[in-house]
Design an enzyme around this catalytic site. Structure first.
Site, PDB file in Angstrom:
ATOM      1  N   GLY A 242       3.822   7.054  -0.495  1.00 56.88           N
ATOM      2  CA  GLY A 242       2.616   7.670  -1.337  1.00 56.88           C
ATOM      3  C   GLY A 242       3.284   7.772  -3.037  1.00 56.88           C
TER       4      GLY A 242
ATOM      5  CG  ASN B 157       2.885   3.176  -6.640  1.00 52.24           C
ATOM      6  OD1 ASN B 157       3.074   2.746  -7.726  1.00 52.24           O
ATOM      7  ND2 ASN B 157       3.559   2.414  -5.386  1.00 52.24           N
TER       8      ASN B 157
ATOM      9  CG  MET C 140       0.843  -0.478   4.443  1.00 50.72           C
ATOM     10  SD  MET C 140       1.271  -1.863   2.959  1.00 50.72           S
ATOM     11  CE  MET C 140       2.275  -3.118   3.835  1.00 50.72           C
TER      12      MET C 140
ATOM     13  CG  ASN D 245      -3.677  -4.389  -3.220  1.00 50.59           C
ATOM     14  OD1 ASN D 245      -3.338  -3.410  -2.476  1.00 50.59           O
ATOM     15  ND2 ASN D 245      -3.067  -5.811  -2.692  1.00 50.59           N
TER      16      ASN D 245
ATOM     17  CG  HIS E 233       1.276  -8.193  -3.699  1.00 48.86           C
ATOM     18  ND1 HIS E 233       0.952  -7.872  -2.366  1.00 48.86           N
ATOM     19  CD2 HIS E 233       1.973  -9.160  -3.803  1.00 48.86           C
ATOM     20  CE1 HIS E 233       1.580  -8.917  -1.720  1.00 48.86           C
ATOM     21  NE2 HIS E 233       2.123  -9.559  -2.691  1.00 48.86           N
TER      22      HIS E 233
HETATM   23  C1  GRF Z   1       4.455  -0.650  -2.933  1.00 46.23           C
HETATM   24  O1  GRF Z   1       5.660  -1.454  -3.118  1.00 46.23           O
HETATM   25  C2  GRF Z   1       3.339  -1.497  -2.969  1.00 46.23           C
HETATM   26  O2  GRF Z   1       3.494  -2.576  -3.639  1.00 46.23           O
HETATM   27  C3  GRF Z   1       3.355  -1.809  -1.581  1.00 46.23           C
HETATM   28  O3  GRF Z   1       3.522  -0.664  -0.881  1.00 46.23           O
HETATM   29  C4  GRF Z   1       4.328   0.065  -1.622  1.00 46.23           C
HETATM   30  C5  GRF Z   1       3.755   1.461  -1.642  1.00 46.23           C
HETATM   31  O4  GRF Z   1       4.592   2.371  -1.989  1.00 46.23           O
HETATM   32  N1  GRF Z   1       2.103  -2.330  -1.225  1.00 46.23           N
HETATM   33  P1  GRF Z   1       4.439   3.987  -2.035  1.00 46.23           P
HETATM   34  O5  GRF Z   1       3.424   4.525  -0.627  1.00 46.23           O
HETATM   35  O6  GRF Z   1       3.324   4.071  -3.178  1.00 46.23           O
HETATM   36  O7  GRF Z   1       5.328   4.751  -2.181  1.00 46.23           O
END
Ligand code: GRF
Length: 203
Positions: A14, A16, A92, A109, A111
């Protein structure tokens, strides 16, 4: 400015989600994160949401036995929370048409590669294994073609001579923490639209 209400979907750390929480708290993002849903009960993103006083619902594997039913629950929860956009921040699970129709061109999304290269769940490792000299990150609208929806923003990241897959990954995450909030702010400013040809225009 009226704040954009967003719902965030997570499965893991998490970080992000945290970047969005921090940006909103700093007054840099005109967003209100109204709901977080995790696809796993053990995702650290759940704690991040709780610390920020954001309502959070955790699903488990069983909840996805019927994928359409799971997505119906997600739509219900997000709508009740008032979410106008959904952000998949390290989520995911594939989203089904149930979510995509309820939030058409409103599911974002993130990526960790320059789409359309390196689709799928192991994009950083796949790019590393391919020996590319440039990779990057993509923020796009999800649609029914996995990792192929309209691209909103990308950032290129060079693979350096002394990189390991871990140092590359760290730089990719750093870039994500900048680009995702920037895109979300563009959404809040209503500057993002999708043309009839399925391309994104930013005004
Ligand atoms: C990120 O690298 C995103 O691009 C990928 O999963 C990761 C998520 O990281 N799809 P977080 O859970 O936000 O730390």
């Amino acid at each position: 400015m009226e704040k954009l209400k967003i719902g965030v979907l997570v499965s893991g750390s998490g970080s992000n989600l945290q970047a969005l929480i921090d940006g909103a708290a700093a007054g840099e993002l005109d967003i209100d994160i109204v709901q977080v849903i995790s696809s796993r009960p053990d995702a650290y993103g759940i704690e991040r949401a709780q610390k920020a006083d954001i309502p959070v619902v955790a699903f488990n594997r069983d909840a996805y036995a019927d994928r359409l039913a799971a997505d119906e629950r997600i739509v219900d929860i997000m709508r009740q929370a008032g979410a106008e956009y959904l952000v998949m921040a390290g989520y995911m699970r594939m989203v089904t048409p149930v979510i995509l129709r309820a939030y058409e061109n409103r599911v974002v999304n993130l990526h960790p590669a320059l789409l359309p290269s390196f689709v799928g769940a192991h994009a950083i490792q796949d790019a590393w294994d391919a020996g590319v000299k440039v990779t990057g990150i993509t923020v796009h609208f999800a649609n029914e073609e996995y990792d192929r929806g309209p691209i909103i923003a990308q950032r290129a990241i060079p693979v350096l001579e002394d990189d390991t897959v871990d140092t590359l990954e760290a730089r990719i995450h750093e870039a994500e923490h900048e680009l995702l909030p920037q895109v979300v702010q563009l959404l809040a400013e209503q500057r993002v639209s999708v043309t009839a040809e399925g391309k994104v225009r930013i005004s």
